[in-house]
Write a protein that holds these residues in place. Structure first.
Motif, mmCIF file in Angstrom:
data_model
loop_
_atom_site.group_PDB
_atom_site.id
_atom_site.type_symbol
_atom_site.label_atom_id
_atom_site.label_comp_id
_atom_site.label_asym_id
_atom_site.label_seq_id
_atom_site.Cartn_x
_atom_site.Cartn_y
_atom_site.Cartn_z
ATOM 1 N N LEU A 176 4.691 5.918 7.241
ATOM 2 C CA LEU A 176 5.456 4.691 7.022
ATOM 3 C C LEU A 176 6.281 4.345 8.246
ATOM 4 C CD1 LEU A 176 6.804 2.462 5.277
ATOM 5 C CD2 LEU A 176 8.375 4.211 4.489
ATOM 6 N N THR A 219 0.831 -1.207 0.000
ATOM 7 C CA THR A 219 0.000 0.000 0.000
ATOM 8 C C THR A 219 0.863 1.253 0.000
ATOM 9 O OG1 THR A 219 -1.730 -1.186 1.193
ATOM 10 C CG2 THR A 219 -1.829 1.219 1.215
ATOM 11 N N LEU A 220 1.879 1.259 0.822
ATOM 12 C CA LEU A 220 2.748 2.424 0.873
ATOM 13 C C LEU A 220 3.545 2.596 -0.409
ATOM 14 C CD1 LEU A 220 3.863 2.268 4.576
ATOM 15 C CD2 LEU A 220 2.434 3.978 3.489
ATOM 16 N N THR A 241 3.442 11.137 4.382
ATOM 17 C CA THR A 241 3.413 9.717 4.031
ATOM 18 C C THR A 241 4.630 8.992 4.593
ATOM 19 O OG1 THR A 241 2.203 10.230 2.024
ATOM 20 C CG2 THR A 241 3.257 8.085 2.125
#
Length: 94
Positions: A78, A27-28, A74
């Protein structure tokens, strides 16, 4: 007359358990790739505008700053998810 018994159908193999880390990494990777694509597109449009001699104004610098902020968020997500996964693997002290 009695019917012959139906042959037993084999059960499908059991599914492996859900792998959270693999899901998070995939997903990341998608999110970071999409952000890089948008960032590259915005930088390309701003560069094309400046090369054509059009007024760039405050739109391009503001857009690139917002994209950079999103990218930083983001990356922080993470690190938080990876840290949470590492903590969940470690049990309490005996």
């Amino acid at each position: 007359m009695a019917e012959a018994p139906q042959p037993l159908t084999p059960l499908p193999p059991p599914r492996p358990p859900f792998d959270r880390e693999r899901f998070v990494f995939k997903t990341l990777a998608v999110v970071i790739s999409a952000q890089l694509l948008v960032y590259g597109l915005a930088a390309g449009i701003c560069g094309q505008r400046s090369m054509a001699g059009r007024a760039v104004g405050q739109v391009c610098p503001g857009t690139l700053e917002q994209l950079q902020g999103g990218f930083d968020s983001t990356l922080n997500l993470l690190l938080a998810l990876l840290g949470g996964a590492a903590i969940s693997r470690v049990g309490p002290p005996p």
